[in-house]
Write a protein that holds these residues in place. Structure first.
Motif, mmCIF file in Angstrom:
data_model
loop_
_atom_site.group_PDB
_atom_site.id
_atom_site.type_symbol
_atom_site.label_atom_id
_atom_site.label_comp_id
_atom_site.label_asym_id
_atom_site.label_seq_id
_atom_site.Cartn_x
_atom_site.Cartn_y
_atom_site.Cartn_z
ATOM 1 N N GLN A 6 0.823 -1.214 0.000
ATOM 2 C CA GLN A 6 0.000 0.000 0.000
ATOM 3 C C GLN A 6 0.855 1.261 0.000
ATOM 4 O O GLN A 6 0.543 2.236 -0.688
ATOM 5 N N VAL A 7 1.966 1.242 0.748
ATOM 6 C CA VAL A 7 2.874 2.398 0.757
ATOM 7 C C VAL A 7 3.466 2.636 -0.622
ATOM 8 O O VAL A 7 3.490 3.768 -1.132
ATOM 9 N N VAL A 8 3.933 1.550 -1.253
ATOM 10 C CA VAL A 8 4.585 1.689 -2.562
ATOM 11 C C VAL A 8 3.566 2.075 -3.635
ATOM 12 O O VAL A 8 3.870 2.864 -4.536
ATOM 13 N N GLU A 9 2.359 1.543 -3.537
ATOM 14 C CA GLU A 9 1.308 1.969 -4.460
ATOM 15 C C GLU A 9 1.063 3.475 -4.340
ATOM 16 O O GLU A 9 0.948 4.184 -5.345
ATOM 17 N N GLN A 10 0.989 3.963 -3.108
ATOM 18 C CA GLN A 10 0.721 5.381 -2.880
ATOM 19 C C GLN A 10 1.858 6.252 -3.400
ATOM 20 O O GLN A 10 1.626 7.258 -4.085
ATOM 21 N N LEU A 11 3.100 5.854 -3.106
ATOM 22 C CA LEU A 11 4.241 6.675 -3.510
ATOM 23 C C LEU A 11 4.500 6.615 -5.012
ATOM 24 O O LEU A 11 4.960 7.592 -5.612
ATOM 25 N N SER A 12 4.206 5.471 -5.634
ATOM 26 C CA SER A 12 4.442 5.329 -7.075
ATOM 27 C C SER A 12 3.256 5.786 -7.911
ATOM 28 O O SER A 12 3.396 6.058 -9.108
#
Length: 383
Positions: free
Chosen positions: A314-320
């Protein structure tokens, strides 16, 4: 004063250092020149570097560069080797960085030596003295053949990151699951003789015909009984990639070879697939004792299944700004995951350019990749 190269220079130096992996000794190269470059750069950035030699390799090394103390933190991983190149099909030297049409061409620009240059560029602007959690860089050997570099790292390291990113070309879309890979060779040994009296020989092509018939049944069994709808090809695949037998129309064929490729879904063990192949061929093997040999062409790659709903995803989805996805090709992810960390595959460039003549990376990936790496490192190691 820093002697670190600018981004284009670092790409240029990495591409100019050939690091081809091949199962054939005549094409295989040491990756030490690439490892030496990376060790120099990461040492200047303040990392502690080790370059252990990979056992059962032809002078191959891993680089493990670490900044910060303690457990947890972030692991950024990738491989230093490339596939061989197609002689005569490149429009420029594979080992020279060429800029054209807003692209950088060269062997390893996309898959994937360029990823390390982008990490170095991202770190130039980060307050490395303020790291609260460690950052580890793994630059591995022989991903394109045996994956022995990643396997050795997973087996021997004491590094215990919380999170990992493997920078394979995914168009900067996070990947949380992929298939595995098993390559097997089947040899039928018959008895050659004059074609005018077939009964005096054993035609290996005819026996191989029976073998293929059974393998097609196994192929159907795999497609009908195993499924993961997240994949664009939602079942295990089997491909007959190479066949050769015989030498003349008027001779009974004495030997026939078939090479096949199976791509298992997560949860399917390579050893179980190997047993399936043997079981499906057991009746033919009994009818022709000693005539059928099944072998592994090269070490297989396990499948990988992360968690689409994990905090890290979820963090990487948000940042990317990209939704996590699945892919059909294999990476080092299952071995990195053995460290106990939440693992994703994410990197610049498209897999469509990997393993192709005139491999390139689009310059449009440069700034977004650097910014994303900064955000990921800051999120895990500094915040």
């Amino acid at each position: 004063m820093s002697s670190l190269p600018d981004l284009q220079s670092s790409f240029t130096q990495l591409i100019a250092a050939p690091s081809i992996s091949s199962l054939e000794a005549k094409h295989d190269m040491s990756n030490k020149p690439v490892i030496d470059l990376l060790q120099q750069w990461f040492t200047e950035l303040g990392f502690e570097c080790q370059t252990p030699k990979v056992n059962d390799s032809r002078d191959k090394h891993n680089l493990v560069a670490r900044l910060g103390q303690g457990s947890g933190g972030l692991l950024l991983a990738g491989h230093t080797d490339t596939v061989p190149f197609d002689e005569g099909r490149w429009n420029s030297s594979p080992f020279e960085l060429i800029e054209k049409d807003n692209r950088w061409y060269g062997l390893g620009t996309c898959d994937m030596k360029g990823f390390f240059a982008l990490i170095v560029e991202a770190l130039k602007d980060l307050p490395v003295s303020e790291f609260k959690k460690p950052l580890t860089i793994l630059a591995s050997a022989d991903e394109e053949t045996t994956m022995n570099g990643a396997k050795a790292f997973a087996k021997e390291t004491t590094v215990t990151p919380d999170f990992a990113i493997i920078g394979e070309p995914t168009s900067l879309k996070p990947v949380y699951m992929h298939k595995g890979h098993l390559a097997q060779g089947i040899r039928v040994t018959g008895r050659s003789g004059h074609s005018s009296d077939p009964a005096k020989g054993l035609n290996a092509i005819e026996v191989m015909h029976k073998v293929i018939g059974q393998l097609l049944k196994l192929k159907q069994h795999l497609s009908e009984n195993y499924r993961e709808n997240a994949f664009s090809v939602p079942y295990p695949t089997m491909n007959f990639g190479h066949i050769h037998g015989g030498d003349a129309a008027n001779r009974i064929c004495g030997c026939c070879d078939l090479h096949l490729d199976i791509r298992p879904l997560p949860g399917m063990e390579l050893a179980d697939l190997e047993h399936m192949v043997l079981n499906y061929l057991a009746e033919i093997s009994a009818a022709y004792p000693g005539s059928i040999n099944v072998s592994t062409l090269y070490p297989g790659s396990e499948s990988f299944a992360g968690d689409a709903n994990s905090d890290w995803t979820q963090v990487v989805e948000q940042l990317s700004g990209q939704q996590a996805q699945v892919v059909n090709y294999a990476t080092e992810a299952p071995y990195i995951k053995q460290l106990g960390c939440q693992t994703l595959v994410l990197g610049p460039g498209s897999i469509e350019q990997a393993h192709q003549p005139d491999e390139f990376i689009d310059l449009a990936y440069m700034k977004p990749t650097i910014e994303l790496l900064k955000k990921l490192i800051y999120k895990v190691c500094i915040k």
